[in-house]
Write a protein that holds these residues in place. Structure first.
Motif, PDB file in Angstrom:
ATOM      1  N   ILE A   8     -23.889  -6.035  -7.773  1.00  0.00           N
ATOM      2  CA  ILE A   8     -23.563  -5.592  -6.414  1.00  0.00           C
ATOM      3  C   ILE A   8     -22.122  -5.946  -6.044  1.00  0.00           C
ATOM      4  O   ILE A   8     -21.390  -5.075  -5.554  1.00  0.00           O
ATOM      5  N   PRO A   9     -21.637  -7.165  -6.274  1.00  0.00           N
ATOM      6  CA  PRO A   9     -20.223  -7.422  -5.966  1.00  0.00           C
ATOM      7  C   PRO A   9     -19.259  -6.582  -6.829  1.00  0.00           C
ATOM      8  O   PRO A   9     -18.210  -6.141  -6.338  1.00  0.00           O
ATOM      9  N   ILE A  10     -19.622  -6.323  -8.080  1.00  0.00           N
ATOM     10  CA  ILE A  10     -18.781  -5.480  -8.932  1.00  0.00           C
ATOM     11  C   ILE A  10     -18.735  -4.061  -8.374  1.00  0.00           C
ATOM     12  O   ILE A  10     -17.673  -3.431  -8.312  1.00  0.00           O
ATOM     13  N   ALA A  11     -19.877  -3.536  -7.929  1.00  0.00           N
ATOM     14  CA  ALA A  11     -19.928  -2.193  -7.352  1.00  0.00           C
ATOM     15  C   ALA A  11     -19.104  -2.129  -6.064  1.00  0.00           C
ATOM     16  O   ALA A  11     -18.375  -1.157  -5.837  1.00  0.00           O
ATOM     17  N   ILE A  12     -19.209  -3.146  -5.229  1.00  0.00           N
ATOM     18  CA  ILE A  12     -18.424  -3.188  -3.992  1.00  0.00           C
ATOM     19  C   ILE A  12     -16.932  -3.244  -4.318  1.00  0.00           C
ATOM     20  O   ILE A  12     -16.110  -2.571  -3.680  1.00  0.00           O
ATOM     21  N   PHE A  13     -16.559  -4.000  -5.330  1.00  0.00           N
ATOM     22  CA  PHE A  13     -15.161  -4.096  -5.753  1.00  0.00           C
ATOM     23  C   PHE A  13     -14.639  -2.723  -6.195  1.00  0.00           C
ATOM     24  O   PHE A  13     -13.543  -2.313  -5.818  1.00  0.00           O
ATOM     25  N   PHE A  14     -15.426  -1.976  -6.992  1.00  0.00           N
ATOM     26  CA  PHE A  14     -15.012  -0.647  -7.443  1.00  0.00           C
ATOM     27  C   PHE A  14     -14.908   0.340  -6.277  1.00  0.00           C
ATOM     28  O   PHE A  14     -14.024   1.198  -6.258  1.00  0.00           O
ATOM     29  N   VAL A  15     -15.781   0.244  -5.302  1.00  0.00           N
ATOM     30  CA  VAL A  15     -15.715   1.117  -4.130  1.00  0.00           C
ATOM     31  C   VAL A  15     -14.448   0.826  -3.338  1.00  0.00           C
ATOM     32  O   VAL A  15     -13.757   1.755  -2.889  1.00  0.00           O
ATOM     33  N   ILE A  16     -14.097  -0.442  -3.182  1.00  0.00           N
ATOM     34  CA  ILE A  16     -12.873  -0.802  -2.457  1.00  0.00           C
ATOM     35  C   ILE A  16     -11.650  -0.265  -3.191  1.00  0.00           C
ATOM     36  O   ILE A  16     -10.725   0.270  -2.569  1.00  0.00           O
ATOM     37  N   ILE A  17     -11.637  -0.363  -4.514  1.00  0.00           N
ATOM     38  CA  ILE A  17     -10.516   0.171  -5.295  1.00  0.00           C
ATOM     39  C   ILE A  17     -10.429   1.691  -5.152  1.00  0.00           C
ATOM     40  O   ILE A  17      -9.338   2.245  -4.961  1.00  0.00           O
ATOM     41  N   ALA A  18     -11.568   2.380  -5.204  1.00  0.00           N
ATOM     42  CA  ALA A  18     -11.578   3.842  -5.081  1.00  0.00           C
ATOM     43  C   ALA A  18     -11.094   4.278  -3.702  1.00  0.00           C
ATOM     44  O   ALA A  18     -10.321   5.228  -3.579  1.00  0.00           O
ATOM     45  N   VAL A  19     -11.494   3.589  -2.656  1.00  0.00           N
ATOM     46  CA  VAL A  19     -11.051   3.920  -1.301  1.00  0.00           C
ATOM     47  C   VAL A  19      -9.553   3.656  -1.159  1.00  0.00           C
ATOM     48  O   VAL A  19      -8.824   4.453  -0.559  1.00  0.00           O
ATOM     49  N   ALA A  20      -9.060   2.563  -1.735  1.00  0.00           N
ATOM     50  CA  ALA A  20      -7.630   2.254  -1.668  1.00  0.00           C
ATOM     51  C   ALA A  20      -6.814   3.317  -2.394  1.00  0.00           C
ATOM     52  O   ALA A  20      -5.767   3.760  -1.893  1.00  0.00           O
ATOM     53  N   ILE A  21      -7.272   3.769  -3.550  1.00  0.00           N
ATOM     54  CA  ILE A  21      -6.563   4.819  -4.290  1.00  0.00           C
ATOM     55  C   ILE A  21      -6.587   6.129  -3.512  1.00  0.00           C
ATOM     56  O   ILE A  21      -5.589   6.858  -3.456  1.00  0.00           O
ATOM     57  N   PHE A  22      -7.702   6.439  -2.871  1.00  0.00           N
ATOM     58  CA  PHE A  22      -7.783   7.654  -2.072  1.00  0.00           C
ATOM     59  C   PHE A  22      -6.792   7.619  -0.912  1.00  0.00           C
ATOM     60  O   PHE A  22      -6.065   8.588  -0.674  1.00  0.00           O
ATOM     61  N   PHE A  23      -6.745   6.503  -0.174  1.00  0.00           N
ATOM     62  CA  PHE A  23      -5.805   6.418   0.947  1.00  0.00           C
ATOM     63  C   PHE A  23      -4.356   6.426   0.478  1.00  0.00           C
ATOM     64  O   PHE A  23      -3.492   6.985   1.140  1.00  0.00           O
ATOM     65  N   TRP A  24      -4.077   5.841  -0.693  1.00  0.00           N
ATOM     66  CA  TRP A  24      -2.726   5.903  -1.242  1.00  0.00           C
ATOM     67  C   TRP A  24      -2.345   7.354  -1.542  1.00  0.00           C
ATOM     68  O   TRP A  24      -1.233   7.786  -1.255  1.00  0.00           O
ATOM     69  N   ALA A  25      -3.278   8.120  -2.120  1.00  0.00           N
ATOM     70  CA  ALA A  25      -3.001   9.513  -2.458  1.00  0.00           C
ATOM     71  C   ALA A  25      -2.769  10.347  -1.198  1.00  0.00           C
ATOM     72  O   ALA A  25      -1.894  11.209  -1.174  1.00  0.00           O
ATOM     73  N   VAL A  26      -3.510  10.081  -0.144  1.00  0.00           N
ATOM     74  CA  VAL A  26      -3.324  10.823   1.101  1.00  0.00           C
ATOM     75  C   VAL A  26      -1.978  10.477   1.724  1.00  0.00           C
ATOM     76  O   VAL A  26      -1.245  11.357   2.187  1.00  0.00           O
ATOM     77  N   ARG A  27      -1.610   9.209   1.722  1.00  0.00           N
ATOM     78  CA  ARG A  27      -0.336   8.791   2.326  1.00  0.00           C
ATOM     79  C   ARG A  27       0.871   9.294   1.544  1.00  0.00           C
ATOM     80  O   ARG A  27       1.922   9.543   2.118  1.00  0.00           O
ATOM     81  N   SER A  28       0.743   9.444   0.241  1.00  0.00           N
ATOM     82  CA  SER A  28       1.887   9.891  -0.568  1.00  0.00           C
ATOM     83  C   SER A  28       1.891  11.402  -0.752  1.00  0.00           C
ATOM     84  O   SER A  28       2.542  11.913  -1.659  1.00  0.00           O
ATOM     85  N   ASP A  29       1.166  12.137   0.094  1.00  0.00           N
ATOM     86  CA  ASP A  29       1.146  13.603   0.131  1.00  0.00           C
ATOM     87  C   ASP A  29       0.689  14.234  -1.174  1.00  0.00           C
ATOM     88  O   ASP A  29       1.185  15.288  -1.568  1.00  0.00           O
TER      89      ASP A  29
END
Length: 73
Positions: A8-29
Motif C-alpha cells: 500500500i505505501p509503495i502504491a501510494i508512492f507511485f500514484v504521487i509520482i504519476a500525479v507529479a509527472i502529470f502536473f509537470w507535463a501540464v505546466r510545461s505545455d
C-alpha cells in the motif's frame, strides 16, 4: 496480510509520482498542441525532386569540372 503493509505505501508512492509527472507535463505545455503531431504524418517535408536538365549526377559533374578539354588541333 503483512505484505499489504508494504504494498500500500509503495502504491501510494507511485500514484504521487504519476500525479507529479502529470502536473509537470501540464505546466510545461506538453498538451498545448495535440493536432500538430498528427498533421506531421500527413504533411511530409520531402525534398523536391532534382531537376532533370542535367544528364550527370552532381558528383560526376564535380569530378569532370577539373578535367581540361583535349586540344584536337
Amino acid at each position: 496480510m503483512e505484505s499489504l503493509y508494504i504494498l500500500i505505501p509503495i502504491a501510494i508512492f507511485f500514484v504521487i509520482i504519476a500525479v507529479a509527472i502529470f502536473f509537470w507535463a501540464v505546466r510545461s505545455d506538453q498538451f498545448e498542441d495535440l493536432e500538430r503531431q498528427g498533421m506531421n504524418v500527413l504533411l511530409d517535408d520531402d525534398d523536391p525532386p532534382a531537376s532533370k536538365s542535367t544528364s550527370q549526377p552532381a558528383a560526376k559533374q564535380a569530378d569532370n569540372a577539373d578535367v581540361k578539354p583535349r586540344d584536337e588541333s
